[in-house]
Scaffold this motif. Structure first.
Motif, short mmCIF file in Angstrom:
data_model
loop_
_atom_site.label_atom_id
_atom_site.label_comp_id
_atom_site.label_asym_id
_atom_site.label_seq_id
_atom_site.Cartn_x
_atom_site.Cartn_y
_atom_site.Cartn_z
N GLY A 197 -0.59 9.99 45.45
CA GLY A 197 -0.72 8.60 45.82
C GLY A 197 -1.35 7.77 44.72
N ASN A 198 -0.88 6.55 44.56
CA ASN A 198 -1.41 5.63 43.56
C ASN A 198 -2.34 4.64 44.26
N MET A 199 -3.64 4.68 43.92
CA MET A 199 -4.62 3.82 44.55
C MET A 199 -4.71 2.51 43.77
N ILE A 200 -4.52 1.40 44.47
CA ILE A 200 -4.53 0.08 43.84
C ILE A 200 -5.68 -0.74 44.41
N ALA A 201 -6.59 -1.18 43.56
CA ALA A 201 -7.72 -1.99 44.01
C ALA A 201 -7.22 -3.34 44.52
N ARG A 202 -7.87 -3.84 45.56
CA ARG A 202 -7.47 -5.13 46.12
C ARG A 202 -7.62 -6.26 45.12
N THR A 203 -8.47 -6.07 44.14
CA THR A 203 -8.69 -7.10 43.12
C THR A 203 -7.62 -7.07 42.03
N GLN A 204 -6.74 -6.08 42.06
CA GLN A 204 -5.70 -5.97 41.04
C GLN A 204 -4.70 -7.11 41.17
N ASN A 205 -3.98 -7.38 40.10
CA ASN A 205 -3.01 -8.47 40.07
C ASN A 205 -1.98 -8.33 41.19
N THR A 206 -1.84 -9.37 41.98
CA THR A 206 -0.90 -9.35 43.11
C THR A 206 0.53 -9.11 42.66
N ARG A 207 0.84 -9.55 41.44
CA ARG A 207 2.21 -9.37 40.95
C ARG A 207 2.59 -7.89 40.88
N ASP A 208 1.62 -7.02 40.55
CA ASP A 208 1.89 -5.58 40.51
C ASP A 208 2.27 -5.06 41.89
N VAL A 209 1.53 -5.53 42.91
CA VAL A 209 1.81 -5.12 44.29
C VAL A 209 3.20 -5.60 44.71
N VAL A 210 3.52 -6.85 44.42
CA VAL A 210 4.82 -7.42 44.76
C VAL A 210 5.94 -6.63 44.10
N ARG A 211 5.74 -6.29 42.83
CA ARG A 211 6.78 -5.55 42.09
C ARG A 211 7.06 -4.20 42.74
N LEU A 212 6.02 -3.48 43.13
CA LEU A 212 6.19 -2.16 43.73
C LEU A 212 6.87 -2.25 45.09
N ILE A 213 6.50 -3.26 45.88
CA ILE A 213 7.15 -3.42 47.19
C ILE A 213 8.62 -3.74 47.01
N ARG A 214 8.93 -4.62 46.08
CA ARG A 214 10.34 -4.99 45.85
C ARG A 214 11.17 -3.80 45.37
N LYS A 215 10.53 -2.85 44.70
CA LYS A 215 11.24 -1.65 44.26
C LYS A 215 11.54 -0.71 45.42
N GLY A 216 10.94 -0.98 46.57
CA GLY A 216 11.18 -0.12 47.74
C GLY A 216 10.28 1.07 47.81
N GLU A 217 9.14 1.02 47.10
CA GLU A 217 8.18 2.11 47.16
C GLU A 217 7.17 1.80 48.27
N VAL A 218 6.67 2.84 48.92
CA VAL A 218 5.82 2.65 50.10
C VAL A 218 4.45 2.09 49.71
N MET A 219 4.07 1.01 50.38
CA MET A 219 2.75 0.41 50.18
C MET A 219 1.98 0.49 51.49
N GLN A 220 0.87 1.24 51.49
CA GLN A 220 0.02 1.33 52.67
C GLN A 220 -1.09 0.27 52.55
N LEU A 221 -1.30 -0.46 53.64
CA LEU A 221 -2.28 -1.53 53.65
C LEU A 221 -3.07 -1.47 54.96
N ILE A 222 -4.38 -1.29 54.87
CA ILE A 222 -5.25 -1.29 56.05
C ILE A 222 -5.76 -2.72 56.22
N ALA A 223 -5.35 -3.37 57.31
CA ALA A 223 -5.42 -4.83 57.35
C ALA A 223 -6.28 -5.40 58.47
N ASP A 224 -7.27 -4.66 58.95
CA ASP A 224 -8.01 -5.13 60.11
C ASP A 224 -9.44 -5.58 59.80
N MET A 225 -9.80 -5.73 58.54
CA MET A 225 -11.16 -6.11 58.18
C MET A 225 -11.26 -7.60 57.85
#
Length: 296
Positions: free
Chosen positions: A164-192
């Motif tokens: 698994g590739n751990m991505i800090a929440r402070t990392q550039n959002t563009r990197d996250v967008v790029r990975l999602i658009r590639k169709g790779e799985v992005m896990q997000l814990i969103a209840d805080m």
């Protein structure tokens, strides 16, 4: 001294990974029972959250829920010795997969897996990463950087040890967008509660709560399907089962508030049957709507 205590904690997690699962779980529960007897800030947070979310329950009922919450939270912390430091076989043995979303079939199409802080959150996230690796699918998880740099480095390595590739929440959002658009799985814990800037106020058990709007925004930006997920604690110390539900047909929409309300409604539906498994130790209502007083 801080580094000494950190190394002692790391050492304890490794020791726990060698013990039978049932013993580790019971040890965590016993520790939770003991710590609940001691006045603490976390105890007050749990009691406040339960009072706000379940006003219909009696004080005695909420006190029983708070006590059991401490037991479950400390159990989950102890179990991290197994899920962070144990073997591949241990994780497979103690965490089942219920993949109703059929993640392998979605590979190559944008999608986001959204989870919440139940006691099995670490076990579930790691098992999903392991499951993806079995199908040669890259997996990524957003995480919050810890202030203790030594522990943060170990935690990042433990969580990503099955590829698994751990991505800090402070990392550039563009990197996250790029990975999602590639169709790779992005896990997000969103209840805080991540503050007003990243959130919209929608109800959480009837209480206005600063709720992460990123799921709706990322899904709209990338065209991603949203897959809700939760990790259920199985009875009689049998471990956990991580449930990956079918993609949501109604998320995202053009309305961020509506999407975020739907997400919170899902969280509530999962928490209601297993109240004490939820991480009420977090300041879920730390950020208040303008003009409203703090609750903690």
């Amino acid at each position: 001294m801080g580094r000494v205590f950190t190394w002692l904690g790391i050492g304890l997690l490794h020791v726990l990974s060698y013990l039978p699962y049932g013993i580790v779980a019971r040890f965590g529960e016993a520790l939770g029972s003991l710590l609940y007897r001691i006045p603490s800030r976390r105890k007050r947070i749990v009691q406040t959250n339960l009072r706000l979310c379940f006003p219909e329950k009696s004080e005695a009922e909420r006190e029983a829920l708070a006590r059991e919450t401490f037991r479950m939270v400390l159990r989950s912390f102890a179990e991290r010795g197994i899920f962070w430091c144990g073997s591949d076989a241990q994780v497979r043995r103690w965490v089942q997969i219920d993949d109703q979303a059929n993640l392998p079939a979605l590979h190559g199409t944008p999608h986001i897996v959204v989870a919440l802080h139940l006691a099995g959150v670490e076990a579930g996230a790691i098992r999903v990463t392991q499951y993806l690796g079995d199908h040669a699918i890259p997996g990524h998880s957003l995480y919050t950087t810890q202030s203790n740099r030594l522990f943060d480095a170990h935690m990042k390595r433990w969580r990503g040890r099955f590829g698994g590739n751990m991505i800090a929440r402070t990392q550039n959002t563009r990197d996250v967008v790029r990975l999602i658009r590639k169709g790779e799985v992005m896990q997000l814990i969103a209840d805080m509660d991540f503050g007003a800037r990243e959130s919209v106020f929608v109800p959480f058990f009837g209480v206005p709560a600063a709720s992460l709007a990123a799921v709706s925004r990322l899904a709209r930006l990338t065209g991603a399907k949203v897959i809700f997920s939760y990790t259920e604690m199985l009875p009689d110390y049998q471990g956990y089962c991580v449930h990956l539900l079918p993609p949501e047909a109604d998320v995202p929409t053009d309305d961020v508030v509506s999407d975020t309300r739907r997400m919170n409604a899902f969280f509530e539906s999962v928490i209601a049957p297993r109240i004490t498994e939820y991480y009420w130790v977090h300041k879920r209502f730390k950020t208040r709507p303008e003009g409203e007083p703090g609750v903690y």
